[in-house]
Scaffold this active site. Sequence first.
Site, short mmCIF file in Angstrom:
data_model
loop_
_atom_site.label_atom_id
_atom_site.label_comp_id
_atom_site.label_asym_id
_atom_site.label_seq_id
_atom_site.Cartn_x
_atom_site.Cartn_y
_atom_site.Cartn_z
N LYS A 55 38.21 -1.07 -3.86
CA LYS A 55 39.03 -0.31 -2.92
C LYS A 55 38.61 -0.61 -1.49
O LYS A 55 39.45 -0.78 -0.61
CB LYS A 55 38.89 1.20 -3.20
CG LYS A 55 39.63 1.63 -4.47
CD LYS A 55 39.26 3.04 -4.92
CE LYS A 55 39.92 3.36 -6.26
NZ LYS A 55 39.54 4.67 -6.80
N GLN A 104 36.15 9.98 -6.36
CA GLN A 104 36.19 9.09 -7.52
C GLN A 104 35.80 9.87 -8.79
O GLN A 104 34.75 10.51 -8.83
CB GLN A 104 35.23 7.91 -7.29
CG GLN A 104 35.25 6.85 -8.37
CD GLN A 104 36.49 5.98 -8.35
OE1 GLN A 104 37.21 5.92 -7.36
NE2 GLN A 104 36.76 5.31 -9.45
N ASP A 151 45.06 10.62 -3.48
CA ASP A 151 45.17 10.48 -4.93
C ASP A 151 46.31 11.34 -5.50
O ASP A 151 46.61 11.26 -6.68
CB ASP A 151 43.86 10.98 -5.55
CG ASP A 151 43.22 9.93 -6.40
OD1 ASP A 151 43.81 8.87 -6.60
OD2 ASP A 151 42.11 10.19 -6.88
N1 LIG Z 1 40.10 9.87 -8.23
C1 LIG Z 1 40.28 8.73 -8.87
N2 LIG Z 1 41.35 7.97 -8.59
C2 LIG Z 1 41.54 6.78 -9.23
O1 LIG Z 1 42.53 6.09 -8.97
C3 LIG Z 1 40.58 6.37 -10.20
C4 LIG Z 1 39.49 7.22 -10.45
N3 LIG Z 1 39.38 8.38 -9.79
N4 LIG Z 1 38.58 6.88 -11.36
C5 LIG Z 1 38.65 5.65 -12.10
C6 LIG Z 1 40.06 5.12 -12.21
C7 LIG Z 1 40.14 3.63 -12.52
N5 LIG Z 1 40.77 3.03 -11.37
C8 LIG Z 1 40.94 1.65 -11.22
C9 LIG Z 1 41.24 1.06 -10.01
C10 LIG Z 1 41.34 -0.32 -9.89
C11 LIG Z 1 41.15 -1.14 -10.96
C12 LIG Z 1 41.26 -2.62 -10.79
O2 LIG Z 1 41.33 -3.13 -9.70
N6 LIG Z 1 41.25 -3.39 -11.90
C13 LIG Z 1 41.33 -4.84 -11.91
C14 LIG Z 1 40.07 -5.48 -12.43
C15 LIG Z 1 38.78 -4.91 -11.93
C16 LIG Z 1 37.58 -5.45 -12.68
O3 LIG Z 1 37.44 -6.69 -12.80
O4 LIG Z 1 36.79 -4.65 -13.16
C17 LIG Z 1 42.47 -5.27 -12.82
O5 LIG Z 1 42.84 -4.49 -13.71
O6 LIG Z 1 42.94 -6.37 -12.66
C18 LIG Z 1 40.87 -0.57 -12.16
C19 LIG Z 1 40.78 0.81 -12.29
C20 LIG Z 1 41.05 3.98 -10.46
N7 LIG Z 1 40.68 5.18 -10.89
#
Ligand SMILES: Nc1nc(=O)c2c([nH]1)NC[C@@H]1CN(c3ccc(C(=O)N[C@@H](CCC(=O)O)C(=O)O)cc3)C=[N+]21
Length: 286
Positions: free
Chosen positions: A53, A97, A120
């Site tokens: 992020k 988070q 969020d």
């Molecule tokens: N208050 C809150 N808001 C959220 O939005 C929130 C949270 N808590 N807790 C955890 C989850 C999970 N989450 C992700 C964000 C980006 C990727 C992301 O960028 N993923 C990449 C790969 C990342 C990697 O390589 O690990 C992809 O899917 O291509 C994944 C998961 C947001 N979350």
Amino acid sequence: MANLLDGKTTAQKIQSQLREKIKTLEPQRGRPPGLAVLMVGDNPASAVYVRNKEKSCERVGIASFGQHFPADTSQEELKEAIANLNEDDRVDGILVQLPLPEHLDAVSLLYEIAPHKDADGLHPMNLGGLVRGEKGLRSCTPAGVMRLLEEYQIPLAGKRAVVLGRSILVGKPMALMLLEANCTVTVAHSRTENLEAIASEADILIAAVGRPEMVGANCIKPGAVVIDVGINRLEDANGKSRLVGDVDFQAAEPIAGYITPVPGGIGPMTVAMLLQNTVESYQKRI
Ligand SMILES: Nc1nc(=O)c2c([nH]1)NC[C@@H]1CN(c3ccc(C(=O)N[C@@H](CCC(=O)O)C(=O)O)cc3)C=[N+]21
Ligand SMILES: [Mg+2]
């Protein structure tokens, strides 16, 4: 073989649009948009997301006011940090988070964030707005799903949508957004009977259960649009980690009409929507 719904490319496109928007707004405003991501403890997955992020913020020109708290931080200390950010004019978006360490109460903390800074979309005021079909800040992951469906011009009105999962972060707001788009929506969950039969009626299937590769061929109607919200890190026999979704991609791909990959699907869309929410709040503030 299914068509791929490319979240990575779509997210990059959204980020370039946001960067251009910020370039024109910043000279008028005299400051960039600001986002504060609060992380508590050392959950390694959270650390990866928070870093992603912050990198994305830097790329589009959003200032980061992230704070990393030790695992034993008290509820009071976090409340105070949020109160300070609510008052801080450089900050347009605040995100706590999840998940938080056991001793903390996430639900009551989400009440503390000023609704107009709720990047969020999880404050009861914004969730309530979603229930009522009003405009406002929307939860990033389900908003990312809707944006990706729109990008590929997937027709939604009148279609049968099945959401697997009922979390406050994804399942519930997802169901409401699909309803707003005139889908016929079913929410299935861990207590649902005949889950496979219900899932395989879906024209649009959203998997948000948090169980690696749980959704298999028997859950998918031929030609269905399959959206995989799951992000699960698995270790293979050699101790190398790989990322898989809630959908068994190999099994689903030959049956589905459209499918999102993991990685490169909804994950990057979630981040893009977080940045978009932050810029939206920035534009609305004086
Ligand atoms: N208050 C809150 N808001 C959220 O939005 C929130 C949270 N808590 N807790 C955890 C989850 C999970 N989450 C992700 C964000 C980006 C990727 C992301 O960028 N993923 C990449 C790969 C990342 C990697 O390589 O690990 C992809 O899917 O291509 C994944 C998961 C947001 N979350
Ligand atoms: Mg569940």
